[in-house]
Every structure is written in C-alpha cells, then in structure tokens.
Design a protein around this motif. Structure first.
Motif, PDB file in Angstrom:
ATOM      1  N   SER A  33       0.847  -1.190   0.000  1.00 33.80           N
ATOM      2  CA  SER A  33       0.000   0.000   0.000  1.00 33.80           C
ATOM      3  C   SER A  33       0.883   1.242   0.000  1.00 33.80           C
ATOM      4  O   SER A  33       2.068   1.182   0.364  1.00 33.80           O
ATOM      5  CB  SER A  33      -0.927   0.037   1.214  1.00 33.80           C
ATOM      6  N   GLU A  34       0.315   2.332  -0.406  1.00 28.89           N
ATOM      7  CA  GLU A  34       1.024   3.609  -0.375  1.00 28.89           C
ATOM      8  C   GLU A  34      -0.001   4.731  -0.311  1.00 28.89           C
ATOM      9  O   GLU A  34      -1.196   4.533  -0.619  1.00 28.89           O
ATOM     10  CB  GLU A  34       1.931   3.764  -1.597  1.00 28.89           C
ATOM     11  N   ASN A  48      -3.630   7.411   5.233  1.00 35.01           N
ATOM     12  CA  ASN A  48      -4.111   7.109   3.879  1.00 35.01           C
ATOM     13  C   ASN A  48      -3.592   5.760   3.401  1.00 35.01           C
ATOM     14  O   ASN A  48      -4.328   4.971   2.810  1.00 35.01           O
ATOM     15  CB  ASN A  48      -3.684   8.212   2.910  1.00 35.01           C
ATOM     16  N   ALA A  49      -2.302   5.509   3.635  1.00 36.37           N
ATOM     17  CA  ALA A  49      -1.710   4.258   3.168  1.00 36.37           C
ATOM     18  C   ALA A  49      -2.296   3.056   3.916  1.00 36.37           C
ATOM     19  O   ALA A  49      -2.639   2.037   3.309  1.00 36.37           O
ATOM     20  CB  ALA A  49      -0.194   4.294   3.345  1.00 36.37           C
ATOM     21  N   LEU A  50      -2.451   3.181   5.226  1.00 38.87           N
ATOM     22  CA  LEU A  50      -2.874   2.034   6.031  1.00 38.87           C
ATOM     23  C   LEU A  50      -4.365   1.711   5.886  1.00 38.87           C
ATOM     24  O   LEU A  50      -4.759   0.546   5.919  1.00 38.87           O
ATOM     25  CB  LEU A  50      -2.511   2.254   7.495  1.00 38.87           C
ATOM     26  N   ILE A  51      -5.206   2.723   5.700  1.00 38.92           N
ATOM     27  CA  ILE A  51      -6.638   2.419   5.574  1.00 38.92           C
ATOM     28  C   ILE A  51      -6.972   1.867   4.183  1.00 38.92           C
ATOM     29  O   ILE A  51      -8.048   1.306   3.988  1.00 38.92           O
ATOM     30  CB  ILE A  51      -7.526   3.656   5.871  1.00 38.92           C
ATOM     31  N   HIS A  52      -6.039   2.020   3.247  1.00 37.56           N
ATOM     32  CA  HIS A  52      -6.281   1.497   1.904  1.00 37.56           C
ATOM     33  C   HIS A  52      -5.528   0.189   1.625  1.00 37.56           C
ATOM     34  O   HIS A  52      -5.497  -0.273   0.495  1.00 37.56           O
ATOM     35  CB  HIS A  52      -5.917   2.552   0.852  1.00 37.56           C
ATOM     36  N   CYS A  53      -4.929  -0.383   2.667  1.00 34.22           N
ATOM     37  CA  CYS A  53      -4.250  -1.669   2.506  1.00 34.22           C
ATOM     38  C   CYS A  53      -5.255  -2.750   2.094  1.00 34.22           C
ATOM     39  O   CYS A  53      -6.325  -2.863   2.701  1.00 34.22           O
ATOM     40  CB  CYS A  53      -3.586  -2.089   3.824  1.00 34.22           C
TER      41      CYS A  53
END
Length: 360
Positions: A33-34, A48-53
């Motif tokens: 993710s990023e 943003n990166a972690l909630i879209h993993c």
C-alpha cells in the motif's frame, strides 16, 4: 523512500500550511500500500496508506518522509494507526520541526515496541519541506525571489516593455512555482507598470493568495488584481492611516486590506508584515516584485531563496531596469553570496537557484 518522496510531491500546492508527506508500506519485500497527504484537512500519508491496505499490514515495514504526528489536529494522530495496525518497523526520512511533534512521534512508536530508524534520505526529505521547516522555526513565510532578466541584467527595456524577457518553457516553470507557494507578492510599481494577474495558469494549478505592498493605497480600481479579487484572494498591505475612502472602494471589490506598521522611512515594515502573514497561515511566498521591493526585501535579509531566469538576449540601455534596486553595497566583497547553487535549462534560458547567505 524515493517512492514516498515521489508520492509526496503529487500534493504540491495543496497541503499548505502542512508539509507534503508520502508513505509506502512494504511486507515480504512487496509494496502492499502507499499514500500521501493529498490536501489540507485530509488524512495524513500514513493513515491514507494504512486504511487502503488490501491485506493485513501486521508485521510490515512503513516508510514515511516525515516523522509521524502524535497529536490531534485536523485529523487523528498517525502514531495511533501505526500501532493499531501492528507495523513492525518504521523508517523515517526527516524529523518534524513542529514543536507539537519534534521527536515525540518517534518516541511513542518506540515505546510501543516498534523499531524506528530515522534519517533515511534526510536531506531530500528536508528539502521537500523547506518552506514548512522555515515557517515553523522562523514564524514567518519562506520567501523565494523570482525574476527573469536578459544577459545584460535587465528586466525590461528602457521604455518599460517586458513581454517577454524569458521564453515559454521558463514561464511554465514559473507557474509551477506559483502553484507551489501559498502566496505571491509584488509592489505597487509592478501593478502600475505590468497590470499582472499573478495567478497560476497550468492545468493542475492552484492560485496563490495575491499580496501587494501598497503603503498609500494607490492601486487603481481597474487593475486586473482588483477586478478579479472576488475570484482569487487578493490582499493589500497598507499603512494604517491610508485613505479610508480608497480602502472602502477596494474592499467593495473584494480586496482585503491588511493594516501594516511602517518603518522609519514611511514604507511597509516588511519583517513585521511577514509575521502578520504567517499568522494568516501564509507559509511561503513567491516574490515577483520589481527592483524596489526586491531591493528592500534583500536589504532586510528576508529572501530565503532565489530563482533567477536568464534569457540569452541583450537589450542595453542605461535606463533599463535591473532586478534588484535600492542603494546596494559599496564593495564587491559585501555582495550577498548564494549557497546550494544549481543551474537548470529551460529551452534557451537558464535558471540559477540558490540560498542567500547574509552577514551580520
């Protein structure tokens, strides 16, 4: 970290007065993710990166260009979600100079048992947010002086004609600078001679707040800046005793007048004016003034960076204006030197950038 830096730059011009930040999450040697801080008020890069993993990030490594925040501002603390998602290791580019964070974010993560390494591509990460760092530590805007001149050092002909000194590629680069900075500043002389718009005319542009130094409110009502003030924020720094009728007329057209203290010469006290602008969350300014304002800002040691575009043409004329006015120095040994000098080419033009070094 280089990928995180590239992500951060995608938000150029949209995060002020926050920094630009990018984040990459890596697990088992793969980017899973990023994310980046996309705009002011939006989630920070880590969140943003972690909630879209798309998969469980537990045990993953997290690369972030700036120390994770640990306070609740417009958004929740990034340290919370890093701990919640059970990240194993965090790699930080630069530490945050904001005193609310300033090492506390890293310490919270370490206290939670997360391995933290700092200083990854630190110089690149700090340069990315040079505006933010200066704004946070100096409590005034970072000022980037931009001008275009001919090979013989002229910004216009003796008759005042200045369209165009530089080429199209250079002018596009200037619009990218206008997108980068929250504010853009000129003096009354530039308004009277050029009638500029000072907006950002590129596809993904963001118009800066237009700021004019006009001690006595002599800016004409038909100036382009005034006529478009209801569409693009336009602020005028004026003396507190400026004509009330002129002030009312400009305000009726959407111009915001900022009463400003004067210096001993009866002109706007630039240092104090910048402090007022900082209180209004102007963290960086592209200075596009003429020689008078450039000279005054340089004399006051308020210019942090220079973008000097040089066009391969010669106009001559002893009466043709140069980029920096004022009295100047008496000896060449007193000239302001630039550090960190870089040269870029834009078609036939050159752009010299650097950071002024002031002596006491």
């Amino acid at each position: 970290m280089r990928r995180a830096l590239a992500l951060a730059r995608q938000a150029d011009g949209r995060t002020s007065p926050n920094p630009m930040v990018g984040c990459v999450v890596v697990k088992d040697g793969r980017i899973i993710s990023e994310g980046f801080h996309e705009h002011i008020g939006g989630y920070h890069a880590e969140r943003n990166a972690l909630i879209h993993c798309q998969e469980d990030p537990a045990g993953a490594d997290l690369y972030v260009t700036l120390e994770p925040c640990c306070h609740t501002g417009r958004t929740p603390p990034c340290t919370d979600i890093i701990i919640e998602k059970k990240i194993a290791r965090v790699f930080v580019g630069a530490m945050d100079v904001n005193p609310i964070v300033a090492g506390k974010g890293v310490q919270i993560l370490r206290d939670a048992g997360i391995e933290v390494t700092t200083g990854i591509l630190e110089d690149d990460c700090r340069k990315l947010n040079e505006v933010f760092e200066y704004y946070m530590t100096a409590h005034r805007p970072f000022v980037d002086a931009k001008y275009a001149m001919t090979l013989d050092g002229k910004i216009a002909t003796a008759s005042g004609d200045s369209k165009w000194v530089s080429g199209e590629a250079s002018r596009k680069a200037v619009h990218r600078l206008r997108r980068h900075y929250k504010g853009i500043m000129c003096g009354l002389g530039t308004v009277l001679s050029d009638d500029p718009m000072l907006n950002c005319r590129i596809a993904d542009g963001v118009d800066p707040v237009r700021i004019v130094c006009d001690t006595h409110l002599r800016m004409p009502a038909n100036a382009a800046l005034v006529k478009t003030a209801k569409d693009i924020p336009t602020w005028v720094l004026a003396g507190a005793d400026a004509d009330a009728d002129k002030r009312a007329a400009l305000e009726a057209q959407g111009v915001q007048i900022i009463p400003s203290e004067l210096d001993t010469s009866g002109e706007i006290d630039l240092k104090k004016a910048l402090a007022v602008l900082a209180e209004r969350e102007i963290d960086g300014i592209l200075l596009e003034g003429g020689g008078t304002l450039m000279g005054s800002m340089l004399k006051a040691k308020l210019i942090n960076k220079v973008h000097a575009f040089v066009a391969p043409k010669i106009v001559g004329g002893s009466g043709a204006p140069s980029p920096v006015g004022g009295v100047g120095v008496d000896k060449m040994s007193q000239a302001v030197q630039l550090n960190g000098v870089a040269v870029a080419s834009y078609d036939r033009d050159l752009c010299i950038t650097g950071y002024p070094v002031y002596t006491e």
